[in-house]
Design a protein around this motif. Structure first.
Motif: not given
Length: 419
Positions: A247, A308-309, A311, A331-332, A334, A355, A357
């Protein structure tokens, strides 16, 4: 006839006019004028106390002796007022009860909470105030009911020393979230009505439940910062399953908390990126702490390349940050976790909704989590980076902490300097 003198006392409130404006403070040696009634302080709800009317001021006087009585059993360093200046102070610790442990303190970590409370930043500090809630030492003696510790054991005490022990959170070992409020290690009101005093002192008496075993192979000085800085980042990382290899973790801020988040992340097998406003932190982040990447948060191109990188992002800084920008790095699904205290949290709802989030918060951890963290650090040889100082350096250490001039945690050598 001269009125009899009262014992040296703490004044819990003193201010003319509206009682809602009364604050806690300290004066000494008042003369008793007439027959005082026994009341509780309107600010602290502490009782019993003398209430006296002197020259138009209402004084609420606690019956507890302070440092000038002459028969105290503990030596510490305390702040007497919001200047926060620390100096030697003698006071009494309670007797050891059947469930208590008396601990000879060897080391105490220096946390930013020590700055905030000694300087009354939150406007509720009770003086004299002995700070320190990253406490380690050696068991001096134990009460008759104590089962987990014996004389000579290495032991730690963290940010709280009591709780209701009845609510669902206490039952789950999450005493820090106690429904009735955990009792802080310093400047809290314990169940017997006394004000708790922290680890800038020679010894402390604590209920067994709130004490931790320090593995014998783990240095006591290194263990101290784990009891606040370490557990503060461990708790949300474990709660969001950020101990799974592969992760990606973002760490905002590289101080006492941030450097422990990096160490845990690397130990868990995560890809770790450090975000900082200071380019001077790059070398230590990448080469000393072995982070995988380092981003200057004011560099929009570097930040955009990270979209978007990640977690999980843990924000250990207390300065304000651009929440929408950091949320775009997740990320989605996250999570952005706050363990620092920015002045505001402001973001557009779309930054979460589009996302899936989340933003979460966390504050240290329960007794079960804390012991698990200590054991993990010993088993995996994870040690905070510390600078050991004598108690006489405490005021300078706090000033340097304010200036972020420490890598990465001061630890006071109580055993060899507090005399």
């Amino acid at each position: 006839m001269v009125a009899p003198r009262l014992p040296i006392v703490e004044v819990l409130g003193s201010n003319p006019g509206n009682s809602k404006k009364r604050v806690c403070g300290q004066v000494r040696g008042f003369t008793q004028l007439g027959g005082p009634s026994v009341v509780g302080c309107p600010r602290c709800s502490r009782s019993p106390a003398f209430v006296l009317e002197i020259q138009g001021l209402t004084h609420f006087l606690e019956l507890t002796m302070t440092s000038d009585a002459g028969n105290e059993n503990c030596l510490g360093w305390a702040a007497r007022d919001p200047s926060g200046f620390l100096s030697p102070y003698k006071f009494n610790r309670r007797d050891v009860g059947v469930d208590d442990i008396s601990i000879t303190i060897t080391h105490c970590g220096v946390c930013y909470a020590d700055v905030a409370w000694t300087r009354n930043v939150l406007a509720h500090s009770k003086y004299p105030l002995v700070p320190g809630h990253e406490i380690v030492g050696i068991v001096k003696c134990v009460g008759s009911n104590v089962q987990r510790f014996k004389t000579g054991d290495h032991i730690g005490v963290g940010t709280y020393v009591n709780s209701c022990r009845e609510c669902e959170y206490c039952d789950d070992g999450l005493e820090v979230q106690c429904s009735k409020g955990a009792v802080f290690t310093f400047d809290g009101i314990d169940t017997d009505g006394t004000v708790t005093k922290g680890g800038y002192s020679s010894h402390i008496v604590v209920h067994e439940r709130y004490c931790y075993k320090i593995p014998e192979n783990y240095p006591l000085a290194s263990a101290a910062p784990l009891l606040c800085a370490g557990i503060t980042v461990w708790t949300p990382m474990m709660g969001h399953k950020m101990n799974q290899p592969g992760k990606s973790l973002g760490v905002i801020g590289l101080g006492g908390l941030g450097h422990m988040a990096v160490k845990f992340g690397k130990s868990f097998g995560l890809k770790v990126t450090v975000f900082s406003t200071s380019l001077s932190k790059k070398d230590e982040a990448l080469n000393l702490l072995k982070a995988d990447d380092f981003i200057i948060s004011s560099n929009n191109e570097e930040m955009k390349a990270m979209e978007k990188s990640l977690d999980f992002i843990i924000n250990t800084a207390s300065g304000d940050i651009p929440f929408d920008q950091y949320l775009s790095l997740l990320k989605s699904g996250g999570v952005l976790s706050l363990v620092g205290f920015p002045s505001e949290v402001k973001f557009h709802p779309a930054s979460l909704n589009l996302g899936m989030k989340s933003i979460s918060g966390s504050l240290t951890g329960g007794t079960k989590q804390t012991q698990e963290m200590l054991d993990y650090c010993a088993n995996h040889e994870i040690y905070p980076n510390i600078e050991i100082v004598p108690i006489q350096y405490a005021n300078e250490a706090l000033e340097r902490l304010i200036k972020k001039d420490v890598k990465y945690r001061f630890v006071i050598d109580i055993a060899n300097s507090l005399k």
